[in-house]
Structures are given as C-alpha cells and as structure tokens.
Design an enzyme around this catalytic site. Structure first.
Site, mmCIF file in Angstrom:
data_model
loop_
_atom_site.group_PDB
_atom_site.id
_atom_site.type_symbol
_atom_site.label_atom_id
_atom_site.label_comp_id
_atom_site.label_asym_id
_atom_site.label_seq_id
_atom_site.Cartn_x
_atom_site.Cartn_y
_atom_site.Cartn_z
ATOM 1 N N ALA A 1 -2.729 -5.546 4.923
ATOM 2 C CA ALA A 1 -1.427 -5.977 5.407
ATOM 3 C C ALA A 1 -0.531 -4.749 5.484
ATOM 4 C CB ALA A 1 -0.837 -7.004 4.453
ATOM 5 N N GLY B 1 -5.970 -7.256 3.233
ATOM 6 C CA GLY B 1 -5.999 -8.219 4.338
ATOM 7 C C GLY B 1 -7.070 -7.890 5.369
ATOM 8 N N GLU C 1 -5.075 -4.854 -3.748
ATOM 9 C CA GLU C 1 -3.731 -5.418 -3.955
ATOM 10 C C GLU C 1 -3.220 -5.242 -5.375
ATOM 11 O OE1 GLU C 1 -6.200 -6.910 -2.283
ATOM 12 O OE2 GLU C 1 -5.419 -7.948 -0.502
HETATM 13 C C1 HXC Z 1 1.090 0.236 6.149
HETATM 14 C C2 HXC Z 1 -0.499 1.876 6.271
HETATM 15 C C3 HXC Z 1 -1.410 1.058 5.579
HETATM 16 C C4 HXC Z 1 -0.971 -0.239 5.172
HETATM 17 C C5 HXC Z 1 -2.366 2.925 6.012
HETATM 18 N N1 HXC Z 1 -1.140 3.020 6.528
HETATM 19 N N2 HXC Z 1 -2.553 1.753 5.426
HETATM 20 N N3 HXC Z 1 0.741 1.458 6.549
HETATM 21 N N4 HXC Z 1 0.275 -0.606 5.488
HETATM 22 N N5 HXC Z 1 -1.786 -1.101 4.549
HETATM 23 C C6 HXC Z 1 -0.546 4.154 7.234
HETATM 24 C C7 HXC Z 1 -0.171 5.253 6.275
HETATM 25 O O1 HXC Z 1 1.078 4.977 5.678
HETATM 26 C C8 HXC Z 1 -0.117 6.429 7.211
HETATM 27 O O2 HXC Z 1 1.104 6.391 7.936
HETATM 28 C C9 HXC Z 1 -1.242 6.157 8.194
HETATM 29 O O3 HXC Z 1 -1.486 4.750 8.102
HETATM 30 C C10 HXC Z 1 -2.517 6.871 7.837
HETATM 31 O O4 HXC Z 1 -2.843 6.574 6.487
HETATM 32 P P1 HXC Z 1 -3.151 7.701 5.382
HETATM 33 O O5 HXC Z 1 -2.907 7.092 4.067
HETATM 34 O O6 HXC Z 1 -2.440 8.969 5.709
HETATM 35 O O7 HXC Z 1 -4.726 7.922 5.640
HETATM 36 P P2 HXC Z 1 -5.815 8.357 4.576
HETATM 37 O O8 HXC Z 1 -5.307 9.475 3.701
HETATM 38 O O9 HXC Z 1 -7.051 8.575 5.370
HETATM 39 O O10 HXC Z 1 -6.029 7.104 3.612
HETATM 40 C C11 HXC Z 1 -6.548 5.879 4.130
HETATM 41 C C12 HXC Z 1 -6.356 4.715 3.119
HETATM 42 C C13 HXC Z 1 -4.858 4.642 2.725
HETATM 43 C C14 HXC Z 1 -7.216 4.980 1.863
HETATM 44 C C15 HXC Z 1 -6.835 3.445 3.778
HETATM 45 O O11 HXC Z 1 -4.096 4.593 3.934
HETATM 46 C C16 HXC Z 1 -4.515 3.429 1.932
HETATM 47 O O12 HXC Z 1 -4.746 3.379 0.724
HETATM 48 N N6 HXC Z 1 -3.886 2.442 2.574
HETATM 49 C C17 HXC Z 1 -3.418 1.241 1.892
HETATM 50 C C18 HXC Z 1 -4.567 0.319 1.589
HETATM 51 C C19 HXC Z 1 -4.087 -0.945 0.899
HETATM 52 O O13 HXC Z 1 -3.518 -0.897 -0.217
HETATM 53 N N7 HXC Z 1 -4.315 -2.093 1.527
HETATM 54 C C20 HXC Z 1 -3.935 -3.387 0.975
HETATM 55 C C21 HXC Z 1 -2.588 -3.740 1.476
HETATM 56 S S1 HXC Z 1 -2.003 -5.232 0.697
HETATM 57 P P3 HXC Z 1 1.995 7.711 8.145
HETATM 58 O O14 HXC Z 1 3.208 7.156 8.814
HETATM 59 O O15 HXC Z 1 2.211 8.293 6.797
HETATM 60 O O16 HXC Z 1 1.139 8.553 9.032
HETATM 61 C C22 HXC Z 1 -2.722 -6.461 1.509
HETATM 62 C C23 HXC Z 1 -2.292 -7.821 1.082
HETATM 63 C C24 HXC Z 1 -3.131 -8.855 1.741
HETATM 64 O O17 HXC Z 1 -3.498 -6.290 2.369
HETATM 65 C C25 HXC Z 1 -2.297 -9.972 2.190
HETATM 66 C C26 HXC Z 1 -3.036 -10.883 3.095
HETATM 67 C C27 HXC Z 1 -3.201 -10.424 4.520
#
Ligand code: HXC
Length: 260
Positions: A68, A111, A134
């Site tokens: 998400a 998500g 999460e």
């Molecule tokens: C918003 C996100 C994002 C996310 C990545 N980005 N994941 N933005 N929400 N979930 C954005 C980053 O901010 C960044 O933007 C760009 O994408 C590239 O990501 P990086 O982090 O620079 O890439 P990298 O170093 O390769 O790392 C990849 C990654 C990391 C390991 C996947 O991005 C990460 O940990 N993302 C979050 C994963 C996460 O926690 N997902 C669960 C979300 S909660 P900028 O602008 O800086 O370039 C969830 C709740 C579920 O899903 C609810 C039901 C649907």
C-alpha cells in the site's frame, strides 16, 4: 477504455487473454486509491467482455507491488478509515469470476503480496520477494495477509512472516505452496499468458464453475464443499458446452465451445 488510466496498462497479449500491468514505476507500484480505482474499473469492464476468458495481472521486473502507498496512508485517522471502510474496495478483485493469473517479479510486499494472493494462480520470477512487512510500520496486514497467507503456509510459517516482517524468496514461496512454480528469469509474464491462454481456450461456464468450486474449499467444511461441488457438476449438464465437450470426445473431434 485503456486511454483513461494513469496507474495501470491494459492489453490483450493473446486471444482470450487480457493483461493488466500495474504501472507506477517510480513508486515500485505502491498501491494507492487511484490505482485501485482503475484496477477495479478495468476488471469490471473485463468481467462483461466476452473476448476475455482469463486475466494476467503483473507489475514490473523490479516490483509486482511494494505494498500500500505508505505516503498516502500515513496521516489517515481512525474515524476516516473506519467510516470509509478503508481497504474494503481494494479486495474487489477477489470477487472477479474469471480466473486471474498473477505474474510476480521483484517485490510483492504487504498489499502487493495480498493482491497476488487474491489471484487464482501465482507464477513467480526467480527474483520475486514476498513478505508482509506491516509490523515494521506499526500495523498488520489489512487485505488478507493474516488469512490467505495462513491458509497457504500454515500457522507457524505465517506467524513467523507476519510477526517478524521478514521477506521470503520465490524458491521458498514455491516450496511452501504459495506459488505454483518459479519460472525462468525473464519469462514469467510470457508463461502467465501461456497459462491464461490455455484457460481461455476452455468453456467459460465450466471454468467459472471450477473456480467457484476450488474457492469453496476455503470457505466450507468438506461435506458441504463436496455437496456444493456435486451440484455445480450437475448444473453443467444444463449447458450446451457439456453436450459439445462430451460429443466432441465421442466423435474424436476438438470441442468448439459456445460459452452457453
Ligand atoms: C509508498 C513507496 C513504497 C510504498 C516504495 N516506495 N515502496 N512509496 N509506499 N509502499 C517508493 C519509495 O519511497 C521511493 O520513492 C521509491 O518507491 C523507490 O523505493 P526505494 O525504497 O528507494 O527502493 P529500494 O531501496 O530498492 O527498496 C525497495 C523496497 C522499499 C525494499 C521495496 O521501497 C520498501 O521497503 N518499501 C516499503 C515496503 C512496505 O513496507 N510495504 C508494506 C506497506 S503497508 P522516492 O520518492 O524516495 O524515490 C501495506 C499495508 C497493506 O501494504 C494494506 C492492504 C493493502
């Protein structure tokens, strides 16, 4: 039509197959409300499109979806998420009646993992990374992660993934039965289209009944599930395709389905 979308692409890579590609590359396909609005709209169109027998859902090489959109979600308040039932409409895909094959490359986190698990078949690229991180954000999975992952992996593995937030690999996902298989590097979308094409070549009524039957296994006791299956089986004798399929076999011909 496809022209109106900003966060997804819709294409027809093979006869009977429609492909939806999540397309927010700069955010690793983080799932926001616009993307889900468009995904749901596209699926609604495909559900009444007789030329679509099966759907492929994919992302980019680097990310199926990194979860998400945390930036969109972070300032939301309880009253807003509760009143609006935040995430409820994100699961609309799970009620889609034609099969959906997920082709997962790269990150399928939060998500993103949950979205893949709402699909009917998951194929993984060797670089696929699954997880429910999460817990690291002070929340828990909200779109099926605690439920579908547990069905697929069993309690101990699901608990470990959900409680520690650690990711797992394509190979682990295959070994644990979350995905059908890991395909060769660079081939996951082609392979998903191939599987989808095979499904699209069957009679649509039997395909939909088969999907309903398998899904019932997750909702019903064995006795009720077997009863439901037998009734679905009986119902197919009211279709033209049952006569067409069985007569084609008896006459050593290839069945020409009518979807009726
Ligand atoms: C918003 C996100 C994002 C996310 C990545 N980005 N994941 N933005 N929400 N979930 C954005 C980053 O901010 C960044 O933007 C760009 O994408 C590239 O990501 P990086 O982090 O620079 O890439 P990298 O170093 O390769 O790392 C990849 C990654 C990391 C390991 C996947 O991005 C990460 O940990 N993302 C979050 C994963 C996460 O926690 N997902 C669960 C979300 S909660 P900028 O602008 O800086 O370039 C969830 C709740 C579920 O899903 C609810 C039901 C649907």
């Amino acid at each position: 039509g496809p022209g109106e979308y900003t966060s997804i692409l819709v294409s027809q890579p093979a006869p009977g197959v429609s492909q939806i590609t999540l397309n927010r590359p700069k955010a690793l396909n983080a799932l926001n409300s616009t993307l889900f609005h468009e995904l749901n709209a596209a699926l609604r169109t495909l559900s009444s499109d007789d030329s679509t027998g099966c759907v492929v859902l994919t992302g980019s090489d680097k990310a199926f979806a990194a979860g998400a959109d945390i930036k969109e979600m972070k300032d939301k308040q309880f009253a807003e998420v509760y009143k609006g039932d935040f995430l409820a409409h994100w699961t609309e895909l799970s009620g889609f009646r034609k099969p959906i094959v997920a082709a997962v490359s790269g990150y399928a986190l939060g998500g993103g993992c949950e979205l893949a698990m709402m699909c009917d078949i998951i194929l993984a690229a060797p670089n696929a990374v699954f997880g429910q991180p999460e817990i690291n954000l002070g929340v828990i999975p909200g779109a099926g992660g605690t439920q579908r992952l547990t069905h697929a992996l069993g309690k101990s593995r699901a608990m470990e993934i959900v409680l520690t937030g650690k990711n797992f690999s394509a190979a682990e996902a295959a070994e644990w039965g979350l995905v059908s298989r890991v395909v060769q590097e660079g081939a996951v979308v082609d392979e998903a289209v191939k599987v989808a094409g095979k499904i699209a070549g069957k009679g649509m009524l039997a395909v939909q009944a088969a999907k309903e039957g398998v899904n019932a296994a997750y909702e019903m006791s064995l006795t009720n599930g077997l009863h439901f299956e037998r009734r679905l089986f009986h119902q197919l004798f009211a279709t033209n395709d049952q006569k067409i399929g069985m007569n084609a076999f008896a006459n050593k011909e290839k069945a020409k389905w009518t979807n009726s």
